[in-house]
Design an enzyme around this catalytic site. Structure first.
Site: not given
Ligand code: ARG
Length: 456
Positions: A23, A110, A155, A277, A285, A290, A322, A325
């Site tokens: 890890s 632990n 709405t 683009s 854009n 986005e 593990q 994380k």
């Protein structure tokens, strides 16, 4: 050199398994808190008489040196470094020799990892809160600058009633305000120290847990050694906070994406938050927005990941844990990018007040017309029906409500008076809603000042 836990093993681990299991690739970012935790633990061992003063000084000196190496990016990983805990201990042994082996007395990875992640969150979450506050600040400043701008409120994405642009923006301010409250609430539980829980059963060397907690800046200690190493609910709370917050940011982004289209053109996202683009030269854009909307999806995914990982795990620690994380770090990283970008977009957003006004049609005043009839004694249901008929006729004749002749209104209901035309005014409509939290100028100003207080 053998692994730290290598005594009972006869051979080497399969290399593909080793890489799969290590890890260090992601928990290396816990180096600083891991070392801080070890320094406190060494002192606790000193107080408990497990380490001599000399041993303690050697260990603290070595750990300080390792912390320096990490700070200056000079720490060198070894292929056998499995995770951040073993990497630090391995380096400590290189620096001070066999007394390094006393540091882990009574401790387990632990309780160590549970402590590390909590310490890390205690450090990172206030920084993220700062970014959140800055975004709220940008919203308030923007709302204040455009208090008088009117636009349609929606709405079902159908134009509903006129509102102030500032009112719309403040709606998001309060959502984020609750996100801040949720964060504070989660932090209360994060600030409990699990160190001393050992592997699962507690500590046999007399380390003082309350002292350790204070030393590390916690508010208190966890109450049960087994749950201390087994549960990850505090991480799930953070991920859930992040997912809820992400949902708010995403909806705000979506409103602005929609409004920045040619068809709406209510707003223009500043050029520096847009891209072009590669094929269509005319395009600009709103990628910033986005991506904020898109990253909100990851935040939900990260929460789901951990909820599923812990579900069904037998007590106490299992290596599945593990897997907590990467989603956690991913969500924190995503938010630390999303928040400042959105603050910048808001700050530099250009409004097209004319377009917003043009988008207001008199149909949005139908409710005001019904309210007018109510003031003239009609029950609301009848008023609603009468105005509905007026709207229908205006649509059939292709004229706005203000051009429908008075005779037509009279035929629908004698309750209509000539003053009905005075009702058909957008400013009057927002001003009529003067209840707390409504659209009237004074109500919005009061809201702004409450928002300022909340932020202070
Ligand atoms: N890398 C582990 C984790 O992130 C640290 C705890 C390991 N404990 C163990 N008994 N293998 O959860």
């Amino acid at each position: 050199m053998s692994k730290l836990w290598g005594g009972r093993f006869e051979g080497e681990a399969d290399s593909r398994f080793w890489d799969f299991h290590a890890s260090i690739g992601f928990d290396i970012r816990l180096a600083e808190v891991d070392i801080r935790g070890s320094m406190a633990y060494a002192r606790a061992l000193g107080r408990a008489g497990v380490l001599t003063t000399d041993e303690l000084q050697m260990i603290l000196g070595g750990l300080a040196k390792i912390a320096d190496e990490f700070r200056s990016a000079k720490f060198k990983l070894n292929p056998l470094d499995e995770d951040i805990h073993t990497a630090v201990e391995r380096r400590l042994r290189e620096l001070i020799g066999p007394s390094a082996g006393k540091l882990h007395t009574g401790r387990s990875r632990n309780d160590q990892i549970a402590t590390d992640v909590r310490l890390y969150l205690m450090q990172q979450l206030p920084a993220l809160e700062g970014e959140l506050r800055s975004l709220q600040q940008a919203m308030l400043a923007k709302a204040e600058r455009h208090l008088r701008v009117l636009m349609p409120g929606y709405t079902h994405l159908q134009p509903a009633q006129p509102v102030r642009f500032a009112h719309w923006l403040l709606a998001y301010f309060w959502m984020l305000q609750r996100d801040c409250e949720r964060l504070h609430d989660a932090l209360k539980r994060i600030r409990m120290c699990p160190l001393g829980a050992g592997a699962l059963a507690g500590n046999a060397y007399g380390v003082e847990r309350a002292w350790l907690a204070r030393e590390l800046g916690f508010d208190g200690i966890t109450q049960n050694s087994m749950e201390s190493v087994a549960d990850r609910d505090y991480i799930i709370e953070v991920l859930s906070w992040a997912a809820i917050l992400g949902g708010h940011l995403s909806r705000l982004a979506e409103d602005l994406v929609l409004w920045s289209t040619n068809e709406f053109a209510f707003v223009r996202v500043a050029e520096k938050y847009t891209t072009g683009s590669s094929i269509m030269p005319q395009k600009r854009n709103p990628d910033s927005l986005e991506l904020i909307r898109g990253k909100a999806g990851r935040l939900v995914g990260n929460l789901t990941t951990l909820l599923v990982v812990v579900k069904g795990l037998p007590l106490t620690y299992d290596t599945d844990l593990q897997e907590d994380k990467e989603p956690l770090f991913d969500s924190l990283d995503a938010l630390s990018q999303m928040l400042p970008v959105l603050a910048g977009v808001i700050d530099t957003l250009q409004l097209n007040e004319k377009r917003m006004l043009e988008a207001l049609s008199e149909n949005l005043l139908a409710t005001d017309l019904a309210d007018y009839l109510v003031r003239r004694g009609l029950p609301f249901r009848e008023a609603h029906h009468a105005v509905g008929q007026a709207v229908l006729q205006s649509e059939q004749q292709g004229v706005p409500l203000s051009r429908l002749p008075f005779a037509a209104y009279q035929a629908i209901s004698p309750a209509f008076g000539e003053d009905l035309y005075g009702i058909l005014n957008y400013e009057a409509s927002v001003e009529a809603r003067s209840s707390q939290g409504g659209t009237a100028l004074q109500a919005v100003q009061e809201q702004l000042s409450r928002a300022r207080q909340a932020l202070a």
